[in-house]
Design a protein around this motif. Structure first.
Motif, PDB file in Angstrom:
ATOM      1  N   ASN A 117      31.091  36.871 -26.127  1.00  0.00           N
ATOM      2  CA  ASN A 117      30.588  36.546 -26.776  1.00  0.00           C
ATOM      3  C   ASN A 117      31.325  37.050 -28.282  1.00  0.00           C
ATOM      4  O   ASN A 117      30.668  35.897 -28.728  1.00  0.00           O
ATOM      5  CB  ASN A 117      29.522  37.202 -27.117  1.00  0.00           C
ATOM      6  CG  ASN A 117      28.344  36.638 -27.224  1.00  0.00           C
ATOM      7  OD1 ASN A 117      28.492  35.728 -28.211  1.00  0.00           O
ATOM      8  ND2 ASN A 117      27.406  37.123 -27.010  1.00  0.00           N
ATOM      9  N   PHE A 120      34.486  35.176 -29.360  1.00  0.00           N
ATOM     10  CA  PHE A 120      34.242  32.647 -29.573  1.00  0.00           C
ATOM     11  C   PHE A 120      32.844  33.199 -30.624  1.00  0.00           C
ATOM     12  O   PHE A 120      33.550  32.155 -31.856  1.00  0.00           O
ATOM     13  CB  PHE A 120      33.009  33.023 -28.245  1.00  0.00           C
ATOM     14  CG  PHE A 120      33.433  32.182 -27.702  1.00  0.00           C
ATOM     15  CD1 PHE A 120      33.912  31.165 -27.533  1.00  0.00           C
ATOM     16  CD2 PHE A 120      34.192  33.132 -26.114  1.00  0.00           C
ATOM     17  CE1 PHE A 120      34.729  30.549 -26.386  1.00  0.00           C
ATOM     18  CE2 PHE A 120      34.793  32.347 -24.987  1.00  0.00           C
ATOM     19  CZ  PHE A 120      35.117  31.075 -25.345  1.00  0.00           C
ATOM     20  N   ALA A 121      32.347  34.096 -31.342  1.00  0.00           N
ATOM     21  CA  ALA A 121      31.934  34.112 -32.771  1.00  0.00           C
ATOM     22  C   ALA A 121      32.841  34.200 -33.907  1.00  0.00           C
ATOM     23  O   ALA A 121      32.688  33.890 -34.848  1.00  0.00           O
ATOM     24  CB  ALA A 121      30.879  35.546 -32.670  1.00  0.00           C
ATOM     25  N   GLU A 124      37.268  30.453 -35.277  1.00  0.00           N
ATOM     26  CA  GLU A 124      37.287  28.822 -36.157  1.00  0.00           C
ATOM     27  C   GLU A 124      36.903  27.553 -35.437  1.00  0.00           C
ATOM     28  O   GLU A 124      36.053  26.835 -35.269  1.00  0.00           O
ATOM     29  CB  GLU A 124      38.268  28.691 -37.339  1.00  0.00           C
ATOM     30  CG  GLU A 124      38.701  30.188 -38.103  1.00  0.00           C
ATOM     31  CD  GLU A 124      39.187  29.658 -39.247  1.00  0.00           C
ATOM     32  OE1 GLU A 124      39.213  28.923 -39.373  1.00  0.00           O
ATOM     33  OE2 GLU A 124      39.520  31.385 -39.619  1.00  0.00           O
ATOM     34  N   HIS A 125      37.659  27.845 -34.377  1.00  0.00           N
ATOM     35  CA  HIS A 125      37.571  26.279 -33.625  1.00  0.00           C
ATOM     36  C   HIS A 125      38.161  26.291 -32.349  1.00  0.00           C
ATOM     37  O   HIS A 125      38.610  26.880 -31.457  1.00  0.00           O
ATOM     38  CB  HIS A 125      38.711  25.287 -33.926  1.00  0.00           C
ATOM     39  CG  HIS A 125      39.243  23.600 -33.019  1.00  0.00           C
ATOM     40  ND1 HIS A 125      37.959  22.686 -33.512  1.00  0.00           N
ATOM     41  CD2 HIS A 125      39.555  23.461 -32.474  1.00  0.00           C
ATOM     42  CE1 HIS A 125      38.724  21.680 -31.681  1.00  0.00           C
ATOM     43  NE2 HIS A 125      39.390  21.835 -32.024  1.00  0.00           N
ATOM     44  N   LEU A 126      36.939  26.015 -31.759  1.00  0.00           N
ATOM     45  CA  LEU A 126      37.302  25.947 -29.991  1.00  0.00           C
ATOM     46  C   LEU A 126      37.761  25.028 -29.146  1.00  0.00           C
ATOM     47  O   LEU A 126      38.480  24.772 -28.503  1.00  0.00           O
ATOM     48  CB  LEU A 126      35.343  26.634 -29.514  1.00  0.00           C
ATOM     49  CG  LEU A 126      35.451  27.533 -30.186  1.00  0.00           C
ATOM     50  CD1 LEU A 126      34.153  28.644 -29.828  1.00  0.00           C
ATOM     51  CD2 LEU A 126      36.148  29.143 -29.609  1.00  0.00           C
ATOM     52  N   GLN A 132      31.279  24.379 -27.797  1.00  0.00           N
ATOM     53  CA  GLN A 132      31.681  23.892 -29.344  1.00  0.00           C
ATOM     54  C   GLN A 132      31.595  25.945 -29.525  1.00  0.00           C
ATOM     55  O   GLN A 132      31.359  26.622 -30.557  1.00  0.00           O
ATOM     56  CB  GLN A 132      30.581  22.882 -29.930  1.00  0.00           C
ATOM     57  CG  GLN A 132      30.132  21.622 -29.706  1.00  0.00           C
ATOM     58  CD  GLN A 132      31.874  21.468 -30.617  1.00  0.00           C
ATOM     59  OE1 GLN A 132      31.620  21.696 -31.573  1.00  0.00           O
ATOM     60  NE2 GLN A 132      32.400  20.880 -29.407  1.00  0.00           N
ATOM     61  N   ASP A 133      30.830  26.711 -29.254  1.00  0.00           N
ATOM     62  CA  ASP A 133      30.017  28.176 -29.190  1.00  0.00           C
ATOM     63  C   ASP A 133      30.583  28.872 -27.603  1.00  0.00           C
ATOM     64  O   ASP A 133      30.697  28.469 -26.263  1.00  0.00           O
ATOM     65  CB  ASP A 133      29.288  28.408 -29.714  1.00  0.00           C
ATOM     66  CG  ASP A 133      27.662  27.419 -28.671  1.00  0.00           C
ATOM     67  OD1 ASP A 133      28.062  27.652 -27.931  1.00  0.00           O
ATOM     68  OD2 ASP A 133      26.593  26.223 -29.260  1.00  0.00           O
ATOM     69  N   PHE A 134      30.321  29.866 -27.826  1.00  0.00           N
ATOM     70  CA  PHE A 134      29.801  31.149 -26.402  1.00  0.00           C
ATOM     71  C   PHE A 134      29.475  30.191 -25.166  1.00  0.00           C
ATOM     72  O   PHE A 134      29.948  30.515 -24.218  1.00  0.00           O
ATOM     73  CB  PHE A 134      30.325  31.898 -26.756  1.00  0.00           C
ATOM     74  CG  PHE A 134      29.804  32.774 -25.410  1.00  0.00           C
ATOM     75  CD1 PHE A 134      30.335  33.215 -24.781  1.00  0.00           C
ATOM     76  CD2 PHE A 134      28.472  33.337 -25.395  1.00  0.00           C
ATOM     77  CE1 PHE A 134      30.918  34.156 -23.948  1.00  0.00           C
ATOM     78  CE2 PHE A 134      28.124  34.362 -24.255  1.00  0.00           C
ATOM     79  CZ  PHE A 134      29.457  34.842 -23.345  1.00  0.00           C
ATOM     80  N   ASN A 135      27.980  30.248 -25.824  1.00  0.00           N
ATOM     81  CA  ASN A 135      27.058  29.565 -24.893  1.00  0.00           C
ATOM     82  C   ASN A 135      27.469  28.250 -23.912  1.00  0.00           C
ATOM     83  O   ASN A 135      27.865  28.083 -22.593  1.00  0.00           O
ATOM     84  CB  ASN A 135      25.752  29.235 -25.387  1.00  0.00           C
ATOM     85  CG  ASN A 135      25.223  29.977 -26.447  1.00  0.00           C
ATOM     86  OD1 ASN A 135      25.048  31.103 -25.680  1.00  0.00           O
ATOM     87  ND2 ASN A 135      24.126  29.997 -27.232  1.00  0.00           N
ATOM     88  N   ASP A 136      28.396  27.437 -24.696  1.00  0.00           N
ATOM     89  CA  ASP A 136      29.090  26.448 -23.916  1.00  0.00           C
ATOM     90  C   ASP A 136      29.972  26.904 -22.541  1.00  0.00           C
ATOM     91  O   ASP A 136      30.229  26.535 -21.683  1.00  0.00           O
ATOM     92  CB  ASP A 136      29.797  25.027 -24.810  1.00  0.00           C
ATOM     93  CG  ASP A 136      28.435  24.451 -25.860  1.00  0.00           C
ATOM     94  OD1 ASP A 136      27.595  24.207 -25.519  1.00  0.00           O
ATOM     95  OD2 ASP A 136      29.038  24.214 -26.537  1.00  0.00           O
TER      96      ASP A 136
END
Length: 164
Positions: A117, A120-121, A124-126, A132-136
């Motif tokens: 987590n 991922f926070a 900058e670019h995933l 798009q973020d950790f949840n995805d």
């Protein structure tokens, strides 16, 4: 490209993928996964590669092994087809026997996605579309890990078919 994922007894999967009789062929139901787009699988692998150096996880090798087998196209892994019938079937991209599923599920059980987590926070670019973020990332990886656990619990094989 899209994929469909099927769980079942090895003999049932073999009949479904090798018989084109309407009574038998493709009568098995595919699992509903958000990440059935092959591009989504690529983004999952790229996102993990991006955040892996920023965190220390004892389970990183397990993640790499499990997802390199499932998503062999985006890793250094080879296509896995654990049965002669699957090697001869163009539709089957990956087939894992119940024994392989059990082994992978055992390795996958050590993975703690929440450990990533913070990494991922700070990234900058995933991904371009799917991650798009950790949840995805967590949702996508979890559905595959849960699928492996379910197949192992039921002592089933797992087949991934890819549709061009």
């Amino acid at each position: 490209m899209e994929c469909s994922v099927y769980l079942g007894e090895p003999a049932v999967l073999e009949r479904a993928f090798t018989s084109y009789d309407d009574d038998v062929g493709m009568t098995i139901a595919s699992e509903e996964l958000v990440s059935c787009a092959v591009e989504a699988q690529n983004e999952l692998m790229e996102a993990f590669a991006l955040v892996r150096p920023q965190t220390i996880c004892t389970w990183s090798p397990a993640f790499t092994v499990v997802f390199s087998i499932l998503f062999w196209r985006f890793s250094d892994g080879d296509r896995r087809r654990d049965a002669p019938w699957a090697q001869d079937c163009d539709l089957v991209d990956t087939y894992l026997s119940p024994q392989t599923v059990a082994r992978l599920a055992s390795q996958a059980s050590t993975i703690v996605l929440d450990d990533l987590n913070r990494a991922f926070a700070e990234a900058e670019h995933l991904g371009d579309e799917w991650i798009q973020d950790f949840n995805d990332f967590r949702d996508m990886a979890s559905e595959w890990l849960d699928l492996l656990a379910r197949a192992a619990e039921r002592k089933q094989g797992l087949a991934i078919a890819v549709w061009d």
